[in-house]
Enzyme design. Structure first.
Site, PDB file in Angstrom:
ATOM      1  N   CYS A   1      29.706  21.210  14.205  1.00 43.51           N
ATOM      2  CA  CYS A   1      30.225  22.482  14.858  1.00 43.51           C
ATOM      3  C   CYS A   1      31.160  23.328  13.844  1.00 43.51           C
ATOM      4  O   CYS A   1      31.888  24.093  14.371  1.00 43.51           O
ATOM      5  CB  CYS A   1      30.798  22.161  16.405  1.00 43.51           C
ATOM      6  SG  CYS A   1      32.184  21.036  15.945  1.00 43.51           S
TER       7      CYS A   1
ATOM      8  N   ASP B   1      27.665  13.761  17.405  1.00 46.46           N
ATOM      9  CA  ASP B   1      28.209  14.984  17.707  1.00 46.46           C
ATOM     10  C   ASP B   1      29.673  14.919  17.326  1.00 46.46           C
ATOM     11  O   ASP B   1      30.482  14.873  18.234  1.00 46.46           O
ATOM     12  CB  ASP B   1      28.050  15.309  19.209  1.00 46.46           C
ATOM     13  CG  ASP B   1      28.568  16.631  19.820  1.00 46.46           C
ATOM     14  OD1 ASP B   1      28.595  17.503  18.739  1.00 46.46           O
ATOM     15  OD2 ASP B   1      28.720  16.895  20.868  1.00 46.46           O
TER      16      ASP B   1
ATOM     17  N   ALA C   1      33.860   5.910  15.039  1.00 49.05           N
ATOM     18  CA  ALA C   1      32.455   5.723  14.626  1.00 49.05           C
ATOM     19  C   ALA C   1      32.256   5.553  13.344  1.00 49.05           C
ATOM     20  O   ALA C   1      31.281   4.854  13.190  1.00 49.05           O
ATOM     21  CB  ALA C   1      32.090   7.360  15.144  1.00 49.05           C
TER      22      ALA C   1
ATOM     23  N   ASP D   1      33.311   6.512  21.580  1.00 50.77           N
ATOM     24  CA  ASP D   1      34.155   7.458  21.221  1.00 50.77           C
ATOM     25  C   ASP D   1      35.451   6.779  20.907  1.00 50.77           C
ATOM     26  O   ASP D   1      35.814   5.603  21.157  1.00 50.77           O
ATOM     27  CB  ASP D   1      34.554   8.221  22.332  1.00 50.77           C
ATOM     28  CG  ASP D   1      34.978   9.804  22.000  1.00 50.77           C
ATOM     29  OD1 ASP D   1      34.105  10.658  21.904  1.00 50.77           O
ATOM     30  OD2 ASP D   1      36.111  10.049  21.830  1.00 50.77           O
ATOM     31  N   SER D   2      36.422   7.628  20.013  1.00 50.77           N
ATOM     32  CA  SER D   2      37.615   6.914  19.884  1.00 50.77           C
ATOM     33  C   SER D   2      38.610   6.928  20.877  1.00 50.77           C
ATOM     34  O   SER D   2      39.769   6.550  21.001  1.00 50.77           O
ATOM     35  CB  SER D   2      38.182   7.581  18.458  1.00 50.77           C
ATOM     36  OG  SER D   2      38.271   8.745  18.505  1.00 50.77           O
TER      37      SER D   2
ATOM     38  N   ARG E   1      21.677  19.246  25.052  1.00 51.04           N
ATOM     39  CA  ARG E   1      21.799  17.922  25.992  1.00 51.04           C
ATOM     40  C   ARG E   1      20.295  17.917  26.755  1.00 51.04           C
ATOM     41  O   ARG E   1      19.623  16.676  26.624  1.00 51.04           O
ATOM     42  CB  ARG E   1      22.808  17.842  27.069  1.00 51.04           C
ATOM     43  CG  ARG E   1      24.297  17.807  26.297  1.00 51.04           C
ATOM     44  CD  ARG E   1      25.098  17.517  27.309  1.00 51.04           C
ATOM     45  NE  ARG E   1      25.835  18.666  27.814  1.00 51.04           N
ATOM     46  CZ  ARG E   1      26.870  19.041  27.562  1.00 51.04           C
ATOM     47  NH1 ARG E   1      27.378  18.784  26.427  1.00 51.04           N
ATOM     48  NH2 ARG E   1      27.523  20.141  27.950  1.00 51.04           N
TER      49      ARG E   1
ATOM     50  N   PHE F   1      30.342   9.833  19.400  1.00 51.67           N
ATOM     51  CA  PHE F   1      31.231  11.008  19.568  1.00 51.67           C
ATOM     52  C   PHE F   1      30.982  11.520  20.928  1.00 51.67           C
ATOM     53  O   PHE F   1      30.666  12.570  21.216  1.00 51.67           O
ATOM     54  CB  PHE F   1      31.232  12.085  18.518  1.00 51.67           C
ATOM     55  CG  PHE F   1      31.348  11.236  17.122  1.00 51.67           C
ATOM     56  CD1 PHE F   1      32.521  11.442  16.485  1.00 51.67           C
ATOM     57  CD2 PHE F   1      29.994  11.095  16.138  1.00 51.67           C
ATOM     58  CE1 PHE F   1      32.654  10.799  15.436  1.00 51.67           C
ATOM     59  CE2 PHE F   1      30.169  10.587  15.088  1.00 51.67           C
ATOM     60  CZ  PHE F   1      31.678  10.749  14.470  1.00 51.67           C
TER      61      PHE F   1
HETATM   62  N1  SAH Z   1      29.174  15.320  22.628  1.00 54.00           N
HETATM   63  C1  SAH Z   1      30.218  15.416  23.328  1.00 54.00           C
HETATM   64  C2  SAH Z   1      31.580  16.281  22.621  1.00 54.00           C
HETATM   65  C3  SAH Z   1      31.769  15.579  21.564  1.00 54.00           C
HETATM   66  S1  SAH Z   1      33.468  16.285  20.907  1.00 54.00           S
HETATM   67  C4  SAH Z   1      29.828  16.363  24.550  1.00 54.00           C
HETATM   68  O1  SAH Z   1      28.690  16.659  24.617  1.00 54.00           O
HETATM   69  O2  SAH Z   1      30.441  16.458  25.624  1.00 54.00           O
HETATM   70  C5  SAH Z   1      33.929  15.047  19.615  1.00 54.00           C
HETATM   71  C6  SAH Z   1      34.320  13.780  20.155  1.00 54.00           C
HETATM   72  O3  SAH Z   1      34.398  12.941  18.967  1.00 54.00           O
HETATM   73  C7  SAH Z   1      35.661  13.575  20.863  1.00 54.00           C
HETATM   74  O4  SAH Z   1      35.627  13.083  22.230  1.00 54.00           O
HETATM   75  C8  SAH Z   1      36.613  12.767  20.151  1.00 54.00           C
HETATM   76  O5  SAH Z   1      37.492  12.122  20.775  1.00 54.00           O
HETATM   77  C9  SAH Z   1      35.780  11.872  19.244  1.00 54.00           C
HETATM   78  N2  SAH Z   1      36.003  11.482  18.009  1.00 54.00           N
HETATM   79  C10 SAH Z   1      36.879  12.145  16.937  1.00 54.00           C
HETATM   80  N3  SAH Z   1      36.951  11.496  16.050  1.00 54.00           N
HETATM   81  C11 SAH Z   1      36.048  10.243  16.159  1.00 54.00           C
HETATM   82  C12 SAH Z   1      36.052   9.104  15.324  1.00 54.00           C
HETATM   83  N4  SAH Z   1      36.329   9.049  14.011  1.00 54.00           N
HETATM   84  N5  SAH Z   1      35.262   8.040  15.879  1.00 54.00           N
HETATM   85  C13 SAH Z   1      34.674   8.406  17.235  1.00 54.00           C
HETATM   86  N6  SAH Z   1      35.059   9.324  18.045  1.00 54.00           N
HETATM   87  C14 SAH Z   1      35.696  10.347  17.584  1.00 54.00           C
END
Ligand code: SAH
Length: 395
Positions: free
Chosen positions: A339, A299, A279, A249-250, A211, A227
């Site tokens: 990840c 992410d 997304a 985010d979803s 970050r 995400f």
């Molecule tokens: N970047 C964040 C962590 C991301 S974790 C940080 O630094 O804190 C992944 C995220 O993706 C989660 O919040 C989850 O709700 C979201 N997610 C999962 N599938 C998704 C999709 N299809 N579209 C949008 N968001 C999604």
């Protein structure tokens, strides 16, 4: 102590100090051992090699605790290992002005199956194996002694537990019950973490340094934080001077926390856009709307939970990166992460190459990123590597 006899030639991994013994490497088990019990490992010639804990329900039948076959892991042993892991963090850079970080990173800290994260005055404990499960009261007691936190909360609800024959275990382990929101500081940014229900142990601590890295590209930029979870990358972008930040985010709940975090860090609501949705679809819609960004952060959650899922995960990574590449302004930045442990850095780079070809964009890697230093990787345990990312410039 029960003795585990290895098949001929299968001591090789142990000689390389790899801490796992798969069931297929075992010739026979001499004596009785319940899941989590200590066992001594000997090779086919009867040579004593190591001591670990056993779980017949797991493909990883033994996890090694010590390469001294005469050592018996007792309370002093566990205290020593915890103490060493804690001491390792004391000398790490990047933890000033930061109150949340990983204290114990399992195999890579000589404590297989154990995760301990610190969130200010609270600890979150995650047991991934039967061996840790059997000792969690002892370990919690030792952590209270060593660190005197206000309390230790257990979040043993990780996806790998069923592979050990374990069900979820969640609740207070020692001391007081944490509040619904634990206030933390990360590189001077403030967040409120839900350690009871948040993802992982509450926060993506492994992305802390990334970050920071990505924020350096955000001054004056229009940033898409896809995400985005509870907005951590967005907060860094905003405090680094981004003109406008879109958190996508979803999860509506995660985005509500993101809004709160942006405000908590002094980022005016006019600079923040919040988009709830998938997304994969939202990025396509944004392309139709001819929206463009200077910086896009991708992410996504883990797409591959096993080797068998690598092909479908690769398609997912390619698609989301392709969609993002369409939206980056010329000269802009794509910071993209994976990840999934089974998608290694070289495969991830190939996937990105495929996406750049299809998008017709020239992409240059400026920085290669990984997990924060409090999530170290022991050279004896390369499986500890899981997070990888590229900061790319897109022409
Ligand atoms: N970047 C964040 C962590 C991301 S974790 C940080 O630094 O804190 C992944 C995220 O993706 C989660 O919040 C989850 O709700 C979201 N997610 C999962 N599938 C998704 C999709 N299809 N579209 C949008 N968001 C999604």
């Amino acid at each position: 102590m029960t003795t585990v006899h290895l098949k001929k030639g299968r001591e090789r991994a142990l000689e390389n100090r790899h801490p796992w013994i798969f069931g297929g490497a075992i010739a026979r088990v001499e004596g009785q051992a319940q899941p989590g019990d200590l066992v001594r490992i000997v090779d086919s010639a009867g040579r004593r090699l190591a001591v670990g804990y056993y779980n017949p329900h797991s493909q990883i039948a033994v996890r090694i605790l010590t390469w001294d076959p005469d050592e018996t892991p007792d309370e002093a042993f566990w205290r020593g290992r915890l103490d060493a892991a804690i001491a390792r963090r004391a000398s790490l850079p990047g933890l000033d002005d930061t109150t949340a970080y990983r204290l114990v990173h399992a195999e890579s800290d000589g404590l297989p199956g154990l995760i301990v994260d610190r969130y200010s005055d609270w600890l979150v404990f995650q047991s991934l194996t039967a061996g840790i499960e059997q000792r969690k009261e002892l370990l919690a007691h030792l952590l209270m002694e060593l660190l005197a936190p206000q309390g230790i909360y257990e979040r043993s609800d990780a996806d790998v537990r069923p592979r050990e024959g374990l069900t979820d275990a969640v609740g207070p382990l020692a001391g007081e019950m944490p509040p619904p929101q634990v206030a933390i500081t990360e590189h001077g940014r403030r967040f409120l973490v839900d350690v009871l229900h948040g993802h992982k142990t509450g926060f993506y601590l492994d992305q802390r340094e990334n970050r920071h890295s990505v924020a350096r590209y955000c001054a004056g930029a229009e940033v898409l934080n896809a995400f985005g979870y509870t907005g951590a990358f967005g907060v860094y972008a905003g405090t680094a001077g981004a003109q406008r930040i879109t958190n996508l985010d979803s999860s509506a709940e995660a985005l509500a926390a993101a809004k709160e975090h942006m405000a908590l860090n002094g980022i005016a609501p006019e600079r923040v856009e919040t988009v709830t949705g998938d997304a994969f679809r939202v990025l396509r819609t944004m392309r139709d709307q001819v929206r463009r960004f200077d910086v896009i952060i991708l992410d996504p959650p883990k797409f591959a939970f096993s080797r068998a899922q690598v092909p479908s995960a690769s398609r997912g990574y390619k698609d989301i990166n392709l969609q993002a590449l369409h939206l980056v302004r010329p000269g802009g930045i794509l910071a993209t992460f994976s990840c999934s442990g089974s998608v290694d850095e070289s495969l991830f780079q190939k996937i990105l190459f495929g996406a750049s070809l299809d998008a017709g964009r020239e992409v240059r890697i400026l920085e290669r990123l990984g997990q924060s230093a409090d999530h170290p990787v022991s050279l004896f345990f390369p499986e500890g590597t899981y997070l990888k990312g590229f900061v790319c410039q897109v022409e």
